[in-house]
Write an enzyme that holds these catalytic residues in place. Structure first.
Site: not given
Ligand code: XMP
Length: 513
Positions: A55, A82-83, A172, A174, A226-227, A229-232, A369
């Site tokens: 943070g 960290c924080y 970090h 991660e 849209s075709g 990846v995300d909207s599909s 993604k």
């Protein structure tokens, strides 16, 4: 089925969702909760472990976010990052102060030595690189804690009270720059918290479907498909959750790659949803006629898209929810401040002004993604959709330099298909992040058979990148480039020259317009 749960307590750090993703990668279910969550609520979740995030604050500042001291009495292991590490120290009798001079303030990659007897660092090499970003430093380590890692500038890089299962790290784990970050988180989850690894993407899908059903009830949902990846994947998830209550509007602007529109339509035939394919090629091409300026093209397409979408939405009537395929990196990027506009991005999920709806649903908002792709596979979407490379909202219009005409688009579609086909046959698709053909507006003289030609030059573009903000051009083997070139000039009319783009980004951008 219930799962072991890890709680990520959010103190306002930049990487909180990245921590969540790293925990999911270890097959452990986690939830990110605000640091203000009452301790009773945390107890009710029966966590096997708690992670305090980083943070921006300083723990000694009275206004800085604090943890409820009761959290330390839950009997649950805690990892402070960290924080979060400083918070542990501050609350349990240590002292945190601003770092003085060069000592102890650290940013970036830092060589770090680990005490591998500590459960958190078990099995690690004695030294490796960690990624630091802190201006405060633990001046005094709390009683009962030992120091378990150090760097050249700072003796107090990590602390541990193994008996209580409390661990703190200044770096970090991660972020990918921390070489052993995944191993450290795995140790916390499995060695310290006793995780069983009882969570996977199928569970995520089931839970997401359940949540969507609860939220949407018998409401109607509208999604612009849209075709990509995300909207599909968002569409598939909603299809699974609410079936015919979902209407997907797929605006076919005629600027798609070869067969793409049909592929998208086919992929959704397995669900009983309302699927509208708005054939708007004519409309887009006539609006684009004579337009050569890149920004003007983009604006026309973005505006036209919204109008077609709105017209279709009106036909549906009442809509309760507008769904979008926003994913976590979009959430971060949209908060990116006032950087210079290089290109006006058009995302086909953009908000229409004239569609009435109660609320927006973004079922992928917390996923990265590659997680979205895994979820898509879990939902049964075909691989050609799930592993599709990014494709810009304005489509081939920005890869067809100069005026956009149907003839030029058709040439480009054929050439682009050949390029993708040869890349796939060479087994190279996985080694590049985006690759496509561009129909330049350059015409040049060639010779074919015995005749002179005066035709287009095609540019091939391929890049490798991790974030699409910077990119390097891909070293495609010459023999593969050669096969593409030979096929393109033989199979596609009006193209007599093939060029390979060897510019990185910056100074060039990935797309041409
Ligand atoms: P540039 O050309 O800016 O592209 O280096 C970076 C990435 O963004 C994609 N791109 C777009 N994506 N709408 C999108 O959804 C757009 O208007 C758009 N313009 C570029 C581009 O394909 C690359 O992946």
């Amino acid at each position: 089925m219930s799962h072991q749960t890890v709680i990520i307590l959010d103190f306002g750090g930049q990487y909180n969702q990245l921590i969540a993703r790293r925990v999911r990668e270890q097959r452990v279910y986690c939830e990110v909760r605000p640091h203000t969550t009452p301790v009773e609520e945390l107890r009710a979740l029966k966590p096997i472990g708690i992670i305090f995030t980083g943070g921006p604050g300083s723990v000694y500042d009275p206004a800085a976010p604090q943890a409820d001291p009761e959290v330390f009495r839950l009997g649950v292991p805690i990892l402070g990052i960290c924080y979060g590490c400083q918070l542990l120290a501050h609350n349990l009798g240590g002292r945190v102060a601003p770092a003085q001079g060069d000592t102890a303030r650290e940013y970036g990659k830092t060589g770090t030595a680990f005490d591998t007897d500590c459960r958190l660092f078990r099995g690690l090499p004695a030294e490796s690189v960690t990624w630091m970003s802190h201006g405060d430093y633990m001046e005094k380590v709390p009683d009962g804690f030992k120091l378990t890692a150090r760097s050249a500038a700072c003796p107090n890089v990590a602390i541990a009270d193994e008996a209580r299962g409390f661990y703190g790290v200044q770096f970090h784990p991660e972020v990918s720059h921390t070489e052993q970050g995944a191993a450290i988180l795995r140790n916390f989850l499995y060695e310290v918290c006793g995780a069983a690894g009882d969570w996977n993407m199928e569970d995520y899908k089931d839970a997401a479907v359940r949540r969507l059903r609860e939220k949407i009830g018998d409401g109607k949902v509208l999604l612009a498909l849209s075709g990509g990846v995300d909207s599909s994947v968002a569409a598939a998830l909603l299809a699974e959750a609410v079936g015919r209550q979902l209407t997907c509007v797929f605006v076919d602007h005629g600027l798609m790659r070869l067969n793409e529109g049909d592929e998208v339509e086919a992929a959704f035939s397995r669900w009983d949803i309302q699927f509208v394919r708005a054939d708007a090629e004519e409309r887009f091409l006539s609006r684009l006629a004579g337009v050569t300026e890149p920004e003007e093209k983009r604006k026309i397409i973005g505006g036209e898209f919204i109008r077609v979408f709105e017209a279709e939405a009106k036909k549906i009537g009442r809509v309760d929810y507008l769904a979008q395929g926003t994913i976590y990196p979009d959430v971060i990027e949209s908060g990116a401040g006032d950087a210079a506009v290089i290109k006006s991005h058009h995302n086909v999920g953009g908000l229409p002004d004239h569609v009435d709806f109660k609320e927006i649903v973004e079922p992928l908002r917390l996923l990265f993604k590659d997680e979205v792709r895994r979820l898509g596979r879990e939902l049964g979407l075909p691989e050609y959709l799930v592993s599709r490379q990014p494709f810009p909202g304005p489509g081939l219009a920005i890869r067809c330099i100069g005026e956009v005409t149907r003839e030029k688009l058709d040439l480009l579609r054929q050439a682009d298909f050949i390029f993708r086909d040869e890349i796939a046959k060479a087994g190279l698709a996985g080694s590049m992040d985006q690759y496509f053909a561009v129909l330049t507006n350059l015409r040049s003289v060639g010779v074919m058979g015995d005749g002179r030609t005066y035709d287009y030059a095609l540019a091939l573009r391929s890049v490798t990148t991790s974030d699409f903000m910077t990119a390097d051009w891909t070293r495609i083997p010459y023999d593969v480039l050669d096969r593409v070139s030979v096929r393109v000039v033989n199979e596609v009319p009006r193209i007599n020259r093939v060029l390979y783009d060897i510019t990185s980004k910056p100074p060039a951008t990935i797309e041409y317009e």
